[in-house]
Design a protein around this motif. Structure first.
Motif, short mmCIF file in Angstrom:
data_model
loop_
_atom_site.label_atom_id
_atom_site.label_comp_id
_atom_site.label_asym_id
_atom_site.label_seq_id
_atom_site.Cartn_x
_atom_site.Cartn_y
_atom_site.Cartn_z
N ASN A 1 -18.85 10.09 -35.11
CA ASN A 1 -19.56 11.25 -34.59
C ASN A 1 -19.29 11.30 -33.09
OD1 ASN A 1 -21.25 13.31 -33.91
ND2 ASN A 1 -23.16 12.25 -34.42
N THR A 2 -18.44 12.22 -32.66
CA THR A 2 -18.01 12.23 -31.26
C THR A 2 -18.92 13.06 -30.37
OG1 THR A 2 -16.52 14.10 -31.68
CG2 THR A 2 -15.59 11.88 -31.88
N PHE A 3 -19.88 13.78 -30.94
CA PHE A 3 -20.80 14.57 -30.12
C PHE A 3 -22.07 13.77 -29.88
CE2 PHE A 3 -24.28 17.63 -29.51
CZ PHE A 3 -23.79 18.30 -28.40
N ILE A 4 -22.44 13.62 -28.61
CA ILE A 4 -23.65 12.89 -28.25
C ILE A 4 -24.69 13.91 -27.79
CG2 ILE A 4 -24.66 11.14 -26.73
CD1 ILE A 4 -21.89 9.88 -26.55
N ALA A 5 -25.71 14.10 -28.60
CA ALA A 5 -26.68 15.16 -28.34
C ALA A 5 -27.76 14.75 -27.35
CB ALA A 5 -27.33 15.60 -29.66
N SER A 6 -28.05 13.45 -27.26
CA SER A 6 -29.14 13.00 -26.39
C SER A 6 -28.74 11.74 -25.64
CB SER A 6 -30.40 12.73 -27.22
OG SER A 6 -30.15 11.72 -28.18
N GLN A 7 -29.47 11.48 -24.56
CA GLN A 7 -29.21 10.33 -23.72
C GLN A 7 -29.70 9.05 -24.39
OE1 GLN A 7 -27.97 10.33 -20.47
NE2 GLN A 7 -28.31 8.18 -20.09
N PRO A 8 -28.83 8.07 -24.64
CA PRO A 8 -29.30 6.78 -25.18
C PRO A 8 -30.20 6.10 -24.16
CG PRO A 8 -26.91 6.99 -25.36
CD PRO A 8 -27.37 8.09 -24.47
N THR A 9 -31.17 5.33 -24.63
CA THR A 9 -32.05 4.62 -23.71
C THR A 9 -31.34 3.38 -23.15
OG1 THR A 9 -33.01 3.17 -25.39
CG2 THR A 9 -34.04 5.33 -25.08
N THR A 10 -31.86 2.88 -22.04
CA THR A 10 -31.30 1.66 -21.45
C THR A 10 -31.38 0.50 -22.42
OG1 THR A 10 -31.93 2.42 -19.23
CG2 THR A 10 -31.50 0.06 -19.50
N ASN A 11 -32.48 0.39 -23.14
CA ASN A 11 -32.63 -0.70 -24.10
C ASN A 11 -31.59 -0.62 -25.21
OD1 ASN A 11 -34.79 -1.85 -22.77
ND2 ASN A 11 -36.33 -0.77 -23.97
N GLU A 12 -31.26 0.60 -25.63
CA GLU A 12 -30.24 0.78 -26.67
C GLU A 12 -28.87 0.36 -26.17
OE1 GLU A 12 -32.14 4.56 -29.18
OE2 GLU A 12 -30.83 4.93 -27.45
N LYS A 13 -28.59 0.59 -24.90
CA LYS A 13 -27.25 0.35 -24.37
C LYS A 13 -27.01 -1.08 -23.90
CE LYS A 13 -27.40 3.62 -21.26
NZ LYS A 13 -26.96 4.49 -20.14
#
Length: 251
Positions: free
Chosen positions: A58-70
């Protein structure tokens, strides 16, 4: 669930666009049942799309990932990038650090130097505030809850009126076709202004983010003097990027 196996799956999809369960079994040496569970998890996260006969990224990123996720993803790659670009900074420099987990790694590598640092990132600001030889400025303004960083006109006005030696820009999506993109207009405007006045404009982004895009444009890749990423990009992509006017470094 093994993070390394998930990264293997995502890397294979990045290089091959689409994959079957059988192909992923061979790549990872995992069982078909394990791969199916992994794909269900990746689908729930929005990383892949189920297609007839397989899966694709899925190449479209609709929302900002959280810092904890990254912060637990691609840790080794981010550390290598930070190690490499730390050499770009020398004592007395003025630098701008964009918000992000990669730029936080950079902050940790250069904290021993006497510097002027401007950042939008609360985590970076708190970390560097412990070092007395660093003249530190947080851009201020509204706080974006997902990234714990500053956005809005207050930050933009400050960034438009400084001329740093180096700006380190991070992102969640980049490609030769669409450049650097962001999921919100506020984030895109901030990042665009963060890099414009810098003498040296460095994009720091691991390869997992290549080929993805969000709704709002930040900058074309040609606006950067250098791009630093890890060595997991497909060879065809590397050759395309090396033909452009910016310097590409693989670490």
């Amino acid at each position: 669930m093994s993070p390394d196996r998930l990264e293997q799956i995502l890397l294979f999809l990045k290089n091959n666009n689409i994959a079957t369960v059988e192909q992923l079994v061979k790549v990872t040496n995992a069982s078909p049942a394990t791969i199916r569970r992994d794909l269900i998890k990746l689908n729930e996260q929005g990383s892949v799309i189920r297609t007839h006969g397989g899966v694709s990224l899925n190449t479209f990123i609709a929302s900002q990932p959280t810092t904890n996720e990254k912060q637990l993803k691609f840790v080794v790659e981010k550390a290598r990038i930070a190690d490499y670009v730390a050499s770009f900074v020398k004592a007395g420099d003025s630098i701008v650090l964009d918000a992000g987990t990669t730029t936080l790694c950079i902050a940790k590598k250069i904290a021993h130097l006497p510097l002027r640092v401007i950042t939008t990132d609360l985590h970076i600001a708190l970390f560097l505030s412990e070092y007395k030889q660093i003249d530190l400025m947080l851009t201020g303004g509204y706080i974006d809850n997902s990234s714990q960083s500053c956005i809005g006109n207050h930050s933009i006005h400050l960034l438009q009126n400084v001329y740093p030696d180096v700006a380190f820009v991070s992102c969640n999506s980049w490609s030769l076709e669409k450049g650097v993109t962001a999921p919100t207009e506020d984030k895109a405007n901030l990042k665009s202004n963060l890099l414009k006045n810098a003498k040296r404009r460095v994009l720091v982004a691991d390869s997992s983010k290549y080929g993805k895009y969000s709704l709002f444009s930040v900058a074309k890749l040609a606006e950067f003097t250098e791009i630093v990423t890890d060595s997991n990009l497909a060879e065809s992509v590397v050759q395309e990027l090396k033909s452009e006017q910016f310097k590409l470094s693989l670490v």
